[in-house]
Design an enzyme around this catalytic site. Structure first.
Site, PDB file in Angstrom:
ATOM      1  N   HIS A 172       0.833  -1.169   0.044  1.00  0.00           N
ATOM      2  CA  HIS A 172       0.042  -0.015   0.102  1.00  0.00           C
ATOM      3  C   HIS A 172       0.774   1.269  -0.148  1.00  0.00           C
ATOM      4  O   HIS A 172       0.567   2.125  -0.761  1.00  0.00           O
ATOM      5  CB  HIS A 172      -1.044  -0.105   1.332  1.00  0.00           C
ATOM      6  N   GLU A 173       1.887   1.178   1.067  1.00  0.00           N
ATOM      7  CA  GLU A 173       2.738   2.556   0.909  1.00  0.00           C
ATOM      8  C   GLU A 173       3.620   2.598  -0.217  1.00  0.00           C
ATOM      9  O   GLU A 173       3.868   3.658  -0.848  1.00  0.00           O
ATOM     10  CB  GLU A 173       3.839   2.268   2.175  1.00  0.00           C
ATOM     11  N   HIS A 179       1.774   4.279  -3.204  1.00  0.00           N
ATOM     12  CA  HIS A 179       1.654   5.730  -2.686  1.00  0.00           C
ATOM     13  C   HIS A 179       2.771   6.326  -3.650  1.00  0.00           C
ATOM     14  O   HIS A 179       2.668   7.585  -4.245  1.00  0.00           O
ATOM     15  CB  HIS A 179       1.748   6.132  -1.240  1.00  0.00           C
ATOM     16  N   GLU A 186      -6.071   6.957  -0.302  1.00  0.00           N
ATOM     17  CA  GLU A 186      -6.049   5.445   0.447  1.00  0.00           C
ATOM     18  C   GLU A 186      -6.718   4.279  -0.676  1.00  0.00           C
ATOM     19  O   GLU A 186      -6.275   3.435  -0.667  1.00  0.00           O
ATOM     20  CB  GLU A 186      -6.645   5.274   1.547  1.00  0.00           C
TER      21      GLU A 186
HETATM   22 ZN   LIG Z   1      -1.905   5.355   2.483  1.00  0.00          ZN
END
Ligand SMILES: [Zn+2]
Ligand SMILES: [Zn+2]
Length: 329
Positions: free
Chosen positions: A172-173, A176, A228
């Site tokens: 997930h990071e 980004h 997100e």
């Molecule tokens: Zn995030």
């Protein structure tokens, strides 16, 4: 003979299994039990793990993310203000905190986390950022840094999640970074850290109100929550298992109590959520989230969005587009 790479673990003979995630050769278990890779600690299996040759962020970025990013970018002077804010405060300040109080992950320090970071980066096609583990009971992670991108995992998260779920959070990071969120994300994280009192160096809070207008701050926070949703999709493209994302969210939502929650019921709750909102209710929902100040206020909503993406067939299309790509290469 020359077809096999030399590896210490094959010394005793017998079959080997190459880890589908990190490529490490492991000796196969003979008892038929579920084995884990000795390097990345993820489950060994004969299923393929797809790596993307040239993943286009537009193939997974959530429409709510694109829309609120466009609204954010339309604010005059935004980029100048954000750059000024980061130059004056953010990065050097945060880097000092990291170096002084967090553990840097390397091939020798927490090597399985380093291997998981590599898996996420090679799958999405992103250069390796730095990774730190910070002592904190908070179940959270964040990414910042324009000059040097840094991912921070809180120890509370590592204590509560399985290896697959930790991969999901790291992915997930890394998402980004792939989705080019890091500049605005760093600014938003900094503003929120100051609002929470996490950064108490006084001159910084005064500077922020001078540089970032209330409109910019509201738009940054509104976008941050929607961003997100894109990165949960990126995490799914790395784990390639929707249930890993669902269970991670259940733990974020249920905390220490998650071990006693029923996953199927949690999925049902996510489906009900998706079914029951209309656009008006959604606006109120987002407004509540933005004002709540919570770090992860909406796991059920996030799972409902992941389920919707999988059920629309979009996820499979992106994944198999990659397969076609690598077959053609
Ligand atoms: Zn995030
Ligand atoms: Zn592995």
């Amino acid at each position: 003979m020359a077809d096999f790479e030399p590896t210490s673990i094959t010394g005793g003979g017998g079959d080997t299994v190459r880890c589908r995630y990190c490529g490490q050769l492991n000796r196969a278990r003979t008892d038929g039990g579920q084995a884990r890779c000795g390097r990345c600690r993820l489950t060994l299996s004969n299923e393929p793990h797809i790596k993307f040759a040239d993943l286009d962020k537009h193939s997974y970025v959530h429409p709510l993310d694109s829309r609120s990013l466009a609204a954010l970018r339309a604010i005059p002077g935004l980029d100048r203000a954000v750059t000024k804010l980061l130059n004056l405060t953010g990065e050097p300040f945060l880097n000092v905190i990291m170096m002084a109080s967090a553990v840097r992950v390397t091939p020798l320090q927490c090597p399985d986390l380093y291997a998981k970071l590599q898996v996420a980066c090679t799958t999405l096609g992103v250069d390796m950022p730095e990774l730190y583990v910070m002592q904190s009971p908070v179940v959270n992670a964040f990414t910042y840094g324009v000059d040097r991108t840094i991912i921070v995992l809180f120890s509370g998260l590592l204590e509560r999640l399985t290896d697959e779920e930790v991969l999901a959070v790291i992915a997930h990071e890394v998402g980004h970074i792939h989705a080019e969120h890091v500049l605005y994300l760093t600014a938003a994280n900094l503003i929120m850290a100051i609002a929470r009192g996490a950064i108490t160096a006084a001159p910084i809070s005064n500077l922020i109100t001078q540089i970032i207008s209330a409109t910019m701050e509201a738009a940054l926070k509104a976008w941050m929550r929607r961003a997100e949703l894109s990165c949960d999709r990126a995490a799914l493209l790395v784990t390639q298992d929707p249930d890993v994302i669902g269970r991670t969210m259940m733990k974020l939502s249920g905390g220490t109590y998650a071990s006693r929650l029923d996953y199927q019921q949690f999925l049902q709750q996510a489906r009900d959520f998706q079914k029951n909102y209309d656009d008006k209710a959604l606006d109120r929902f987002w407004a509540d989230i933005i004002t709540s100040g919570l770090t992860h206020p909406f796991p059920v909503w996030r799972v409902s969005e992941i389920l919707a993406w999988v059920e629309s067939g979009e996820y499979e299309r992106v994944l198999h587009g990659a397969e076609a790509e690598s077959a053609a290469a």
